[in-house]
Motif scaffolding. Structure first.
Motif, short mmCIF file in Angstrom:
data_model
loop_
_atom_site.label_atom_id
_atom_site.label_comp_id
_atom_site.label_asym_id
_atom_site.label_seq_id
_atom_site.Cartn_x
_atom_site.Cartn_y
_atom_site.Cartn_z
N LEU A 143 0.83 -1.19 0.00
CA LEU A 143 0.00 0.00 0.00
C LEU A 143 0.87 1.25 0.00
CD1 LEU A 143 -1.45 -2.23 2.18
CD2 LEU A 143 -3.31 -0.60 1.83
N ASP A 144 0.27 2.33 -0.42
CA ASP A 144 0.93 3.64 -0.41
C ASP A 144 0.31 4.48 0.69
OD1 ASP A 144 2.38 6.02 -1.39
OD2 ASP A 144 0.37 6.68 -2.00
N GLU A 145 1.14 4.96 1.60
CA GLU A 145 0.64 5.73 2.75
C GLU A 145 0.19 7.11 2.29
OE1 GLU A 145 2.20 6.71 7.20
OE2 GLU A 145 3.33 7.55 5.53
N ASP A 146 -0.96 7.51 2.81
CA ASP A 146 -1.50 8.85 2.55
C ASP A 146 -1.86 9.47 3.89
OD1 ASP A 146 -3.05 11.11 1.76
OD2 ASP A 146 -3.38 10.15 -0.18
N LYS A 147 -1.33 10.64 4.18
CA LYS A 147 -1.50 11.23 5.50
C LYS A 147 -2.93 11.70 5.75
CE LYS A 147 3.26 12.84 6.15
NZ LYS A 147 4.13 14.00 6.42
N TYR A 148 -3.62 12.15 4.72
CA TYR A 148 -4.91 12.79 4.92
C TYR A 148 -6.09 11.94 4.46
CZ TYR A 148 -1.70 16.69 5.37
OH TYR A 148 -0.67 17.50 5.77
N SER B 103 -5.01 7.27 12.58
CA SER B 103 -4.13 7.43 13.72
C SER B 103 -2.99 6.45 13.70
CB SER B 103 -4.94 7.24 15.01
OG SER B 103 -5.44 5.93 15.07
N ASP B 104 -3.14 5.32 12.99
CA ASP B 104 -2.10 4.31 12.99
C ASP B 104 -1.10 4.52 11.87
OD1 ASP B 104 -4.44 1.71 13.88
OD2 ASP B 104 -3.41 3.21 15.08
N LYS B 105 -1.36 5.47 10.98
CA LYS B 105 -0.54 5.59 9.80
C LYS B 105 0.81 6.16 10.15
CE LYS B 105 -4.62 5.68 7.14
NZ LYS B 105 -5.54 6.44 6.38
N SER B 106 1.77 5.79 9.35
CA SER B 106 3.17 6.19 9.50
C SER B 106 3.77 5.72 10.81
CB SER B 106 3.32 7.72 9.40
OG SER B 106 2.79 8.34 10.54
N SER B 107 3.14 4.74 11.47
CA SER B 107 3.70 4.16 12.68
C SER B 107 4.18 2.75 12.37
CB SER B 107 2.65 4.14 13.80
OG SER B 107 1.57 3.37 13.41
N GLU B 108 5.39 2.47 12.80
CA GLU B 108 5.98 1.18 12.48
C GLU B 108 5.56 0.13 13.49
OE1 GLU B 108 10.12 1.56 12.18
OE2 GLU B 108 10.08 3.27 10.83
N LEU B 109 5.60 -1.10 13.04
CA LEU B 109 5.26 -2.23 13.91
C LEU B 109 6.32 -2.39 14.98
CD1 LEU B 109 3.32 -4.63 14.29
CD2 LEU B 109 4.96 -5.98 13.01
N LYS B 110 5.90 -2.49 16.25
CA LYS B 110 6.85 -2.65 17.34
C LYS B 110 7.08 -4.13 17.61
CE LYS B 110 5.68 1.67 19.61
NZ LYS B 110 5.30 2.30 20.86
N ARG B 111 8.30 -4.43 17.99
CA ARG B 111 8.65 -5.81 18.34
C ARG B 111 8.07 -6.17 19.69
NH1 ARG B 111 9.31 -6.26 13.56
NH2 ARG B 111 11.32 -6.24 12.53
#
Length: 1032
Positions: free
Chosen positions: A68-73, A148-156
């Motif tokens: 997917l391509d991230e879109d902020k808005y 709210s979850d966008k641009s946040s990386e998966l945490k280990r």
């Protein structure tokens, strides 16, 4: 069995942004488990190199890999996807598809994107093992419609695991959590050995079973058991009782420290007359009905709890609880999953950490609410010889992802938990008796009886003080000089010497003489220091308290890790200060771990103490300033008296904090007057305010204590409706008690409350009326620097000195509120000198105001409204006959409707100021209600002596709601003879409210209208009286 996916890179991805590039990331899904990679900004050929692991529960499932391509808005753009069935892995060699390039497919055939690019990934199946646990990623439920979850990386998982969770992963899905039991090999693990048998190190299935983690009481496994090929996920802990599980867990966790309270705050802190183990069973035993009863009260449905399990070879004891919270006005019904983990079981000490997941609420994937239950032994009841337990419940919000709504989430959780645990406390109080502070009173004598100071003789104390190198070397030097004097011959007088004066004959003698003088001075200083310290030996210990009232008793037991002033250590002593009284302990010579065992009793206090200051000094002789080793403050308002009965108080200050210094104290506060002290305090406030103050009922006091979390000895004096001015005006109630001033409001479920001590207030100012204050005066409260920080959210501003400023406006009865606040503040926070100075300033101000304007006492505090103004064709002397008490006044008042009208003669109050009393009854034409009127009139001249001002305070007895207010009237009569033979008469009316009523607006409107009509009628009749021809 686990599925390992290594996402390496992609190429030739379609451009979705205006700059001709994309911000791609990969999302993986296997069943209900989801994960995603980090976002690569501005790239069509991204490189991730990230590895993820998924627990395999169904071999028919398929792995879905989406790019997917991230879109902020807006919602993210779909680039392409592939789907890989797990059955392909079973058919492949070594259960792995290797590293391959896969062509990404569009979401549907109608998609506008024809070429989606390629992705390079490695997919393989492997057996679960402890060594690979670090590679298992944190599976999360990702909401595609939430930005709210966008641009946040998966945490280990190592960042998100709860304490003692080992290699287990967290999931928002309760069904998935149930599948992650480590109770033995599953059917899929057996199939794995079947397919990998040719490459396995052993073909014996029994060895594979033994390598997997099992429960403590798991029975022996056998490869011949036909049931191993069926579902093996049954709970093997179900055959062990709850008490046995606790013993097994306790055996693995010995010597652990008690967990600290969570930073969110304390929800419950109460002592119960029940053993800690029994209280633990009530709350957490599988057979308890407590939580089902609480669910019925709170409207919670679908409450289900699992049995407790021990996992990871006894390291973890936990269970899962699921339920659906009842819907509120603002939030719909929410399904919650609660994970309960024992983190301490040792010697009747229990601690359980509960982590509540609510993914259905807004931003629910970003946080978890954590609640810590801590059960410890409480003080024993002396009379009943019964064990007690102290239950402390604290909370916090653990944010798994960053979010802009953090403050809103915390505030909402705080209020929700507060309301929920209020019901929790009430229900628990029905199952276990709550221990009140008065029940611990008998325990005071028992605890103080063991405090006995060590008797040390003066010789032993002197030996311990003087047995050091300085004193011994000085004695040796003195003896050496004396022996030398005895053996040496008399020296010859030479140089500037004369008989009786022997000067040093060389530089060496001069140095030796100087050293001896300095050494002698040092020894003499130590002797003086010892003698003064000996006089202070337990000077205040054992002195009995005098009087009746609030009695404070402090037992100083010992100190720990006190700071050293110099290389020789320190000679510490402690000073206790409370309500202007001070008590000083004895000095302990050269002790960093001093043992005092001294008891100090403060004389009875009329005012209940709010705080006690504790200062620890290092004694350094009578002529040196004592060094402060540390200080502390004991707050009686924010602490339960039962907690203070045996407490270690940490000291503040640079030296104390560096050494982690503490004092061991036992503090008791008793009220020897009982309920009489409440009445006496109200009487004292009444004398200061000049108004009756009603004693509140026990139910009202209990509600007041519950709002602010106050101890049971606190009682309410008065409360007022007002507005709190911050950025926006907030209507609420201001509560006044002997020790605090607090504000509380609840608007549409949003509660605002705070309080601070009277001692925290530095100044109180009365601001004049303004448009922003709705035409009424305001009260500005300024706190001392660094005080009242818990109430900072209610402050209007912080001045340049760092002091909090609180602004209260729009009081229904400003005069009464102001006088009550000032009276309580003066009695609590001002020194005797400050009180005298304040009284003198107030009297000077009142005198000056009266001399300038002749204002009647209390008139300036009432909002006056003009109701009449007219120019009468009479001279001023004719108009003033209306207030002379003669026949004219009697006739006019009777015609208006005043029955039994009587007045007293004018009496001088001060220069040009006179006062009289007026009494009459309402006539039917004046009011349909009966009632007696008593008024006080005050007459004075205008500053230019061109007229008069008559002010009147009228009280009504016997009429409906007449005792709720006083009428204030003001007549101004001004002579206009230089211009015309006439005088100008104007009148205004105001109401001073003594009590609050919902009919205030109606009464005000009626009073203004009636008074305006009455005054118009009075002056019309007066004008007609002078127009009539005189009687012959």
């Amino acid at each position: 069995m686990k599925l390992v996916v290594h996402v390496i890179e992609a190429r030739d991805l379609p451009a979705m942004d205006n700059n001709g590039l994309s911000d791609p990331y990969v999302k993986l899904q296997l069943g209900r488990q989801r994960a995603k990679t980090k976002v690569i900004k501005k790239s069509l050929n991204p490189f991730w190199d990230e590895e993820f692991s998924f627990r395999v529960g169904d071999l028919k499932a398929e792995l879905c890999v989406s790019v997917l391509d991230e879109d902020k808005y807006f919602s993210d753009d779909f680039l392409g996807q592939i789907k890989v069935p797990l059955s392909r892995l079973l058919d492949s060699e070594n259960l792995s598809l290797g590293t391959q390039w896969y062509q990404l497919q569009p979401k549907s055939k109608k998609s506008k994107i024809k070429t989606s690019g390629e992705i390079c990934i490695n997919i393989s199946l492997s057996q679960n093992s402890c060594d690979d646990s670090a590679l298992i990623s944190q599976p999360t439920l990702d909401d595609l419609t939430s930005n709210s979850d966008k641009s946040s990386e998966l945490k280990r998982d190592k960042d998100l695991q709860l304490p003692n969770m080992g290699a287990e992963t967290l999931s928002d899905d309760p069904d998935l959590l149930k599948d992650e039991k480590l109770s033995g090999p599953s059917f899929l693990d057996r199939i794995f050995h079947v397919f990998s048998g040719r490459n396995a190190e052993t073909n014996n299935p029994l060895e594979a079973v033994q390598e997997a983690p099992v429960d403590l009481d798991a029975g022996p496994s056998s490869s011949q058991d036909s049931n191993l090929n069926s579902n093996l996920s049954s709970d093997l802990n179900s055959n062990i009782s709850f008490d046995e599980l606790l013993k097994n867990f306790e055996s693995k966790h010995q010597g652990g420290e008690a967990p600290e309270n969570l930073p969110g705050g304390v929800l419950v802190d109460q002592i119960y007359a029940i053993a800690p183990s029994e209280l633990n069973s009530i709350l957490f035993s599988p057979n308890t009905n407590f939580w089902n009863s609480l669910a019925e009260i709170q409207g919670t449905v679908g409450f289900q709890s699992e049995n407790w399990k021990i996992e990871n070879d006894g390291e973890v004891m936990k269970r899962f609880v699921t339920y659906t919270k009842a819907a509120t006005k603002l939030v719909k019904a929410v399904k919650a999953t609660e994970e309960q983990i024992y983190i301490r079981v040792e010697n009747e000490n229990f601690a359980v950490l509960c982590s509540v997941s609510t993914p259905e609420v807004p931003f629910g994937n970003c946080f978890r609410a954590e609640v810590l239950y801590s059960i410890t032994p409480g003080p024993e009841l002396a009379e009943e010889e019964q064990k007690t337990s102290r239950l402390v419940i604290s909370w916090r919000i653990n944010f798994l992802q960053s979010t802009m709504m953090k403050s809103m989430i915390e505030n909402g959780a705080r209020q929700g938990l507060k309301d929920s645990f209020d019901q929790f406390s009430e229900l628990l109080g029905q199952n276990a008796k709550v221990v009140e502070s008065k029940d611990l009173g008998a325990n005071k004598e028992q605890m103080l009886s063991s405090v006995k100071p060590e008797r040390e003789s003066d010789w032993r104390m002197a030996l311990r003080f003087f047995a050091n190198f300085t004193v011994l070397s000085s004695i040796f030097a003195a003896g050496y000089v004396l022996v030398h004097m005895a053996m040496a011959n008399a020296s010859v007088i030479q140089g500037l010497e004369f008989p009786g004066l022997d000067l040093p004959d060389s530089f060496g003698e001069l140095v030796v003489s100087g050293v001896l003088v300095l050494q002698g001075q040092r020894v003499l200083g130590m002797v003086s220091r010892f003698l003064n310290a000996r006089q202070q030996k337990g000077s205040d210990h054992g002195v009995k308290a005098q009087g009746e009232g609030w009695l404070l008793t402090v037992a100083l037991l010992e100190g720990s890790n006190l700071a050293a002033v110099d290389s020789t250590g320190s000679d510490p002593y402690v000073v206790f200060t409370c309500n202007g009284q001070s008590k000083t302990s004895s000095i302990k010579f050269q002790a960093l771990e001093p043992q005092w065992n001294e008891i100090f009793e403060f004389d009875a206090m009329d005012d209940p103490p709010s705080v006690m200051d504790v200062d620890v000094y290092g004694f350094d002789g009578p002529f040196e300033e004592a060094a402060l080793l540390g200080h502390a403050e004991v707050n009686f308002v924010k602490s339960n008296l039962s907690d203070l009965s045996d407490v270690w108080v940490p000291l503040q200050g640079k030296l104390a904090q560096a050494c982690q210094s503490r004092l061991h104290l036992r503090i008791f506060l008793d009220n020897t007057k009982g309920n009489d002290i409440v009445k006496e305090y109200h009487d004292k406030v009444e004398r200061e305010v000049g108004k009756k103050v009603n004693i509140r009922s026990p139910q009202t006091n209990s509600a007041f204590q519950k709002i602010f979390g106050l101890p049971p000895e606190e009682f309410l004096i008065n409360d007022f409706t007002c507005h709190l001015k911050r950025k926006m005006r907030t209507q609420g109630r201001l509560f006044l008690s002997p020790r605090i001033i607090g504000f509380y409001t609840n608007l549409f479920g949003h509660k605002t409350k705070f309080f601070f001590l009277w001692e925290d207030i530095e100044d109180i100012q009365v601001l004049p009326p303004s448009l922003s204050s709705m035409g009424s005066p305001s009260i500005l409260v300024i706190l001392r620097k660094g005080r009242g920080l818990d109430a900072k959210h209610g402050a209007k501003s912080v001045d340049e000195e760092g002091r909090l400023r609180f602004l209260f406006q729009s009081f229904v009865s400003f005069n009464v509120a102001n006088r009550t606040i000032m009276a309580l503040w003066k009695s609590r926070s001002l020194s005797p000198e400050q009180k005298v100075q304040l009284v003198e300033e107030e009297s000077d101000t009142k005198s000056l105001r009266s001399e300038d304007s002749g204002s009647f006492i209390g008139m300036d505090d009432v909002m006056m409204s003009d109701v009449f103004s007219s120019s009468l064709p009479l001279n001023i002397s004719s108009v003033m006959e209306l207030y002379e008490g003669g026949e004219l006044e009697q006739r006019v008042m009777e015609k208006v409707g005043c029955i039994d009208y009587s007045v007293t003669a004018w009496e001088p109050v001060k220069e040009d100021v006179y006062q009289r009393q007026v009494n009459f009854k309402f006539g039917k034409n004046l009011s349909r209600y009966t009632g007696d009127i008593t008024s006080t009139q005050q007459k004075s001249t205008l500053p230019d002596r061109n007229g008069f001002v008559i002010e009147e305070v009228m009280s009504i007895q016997g009429a409906l709601l007449g005792d709720y207010f006083n009428l204030h009237l003001r007549y101004q009569i001004e002579d206009q003879t230089p211009k015309a033979k006439a005088c100008l008469v104007s009148a205004s009316v105001g109401i001073a409210w003594l009590k609050t009523t919902k009919h205030q607006k109606k009464i005000t409107k009626t009073a203004l209208s009636s008074c305006g009509s009455r005054m118009k009628k009075i002056f019309c009749i007066l004008e007609k009286e002078f127009a009539l021809p005189p009687k012959s």
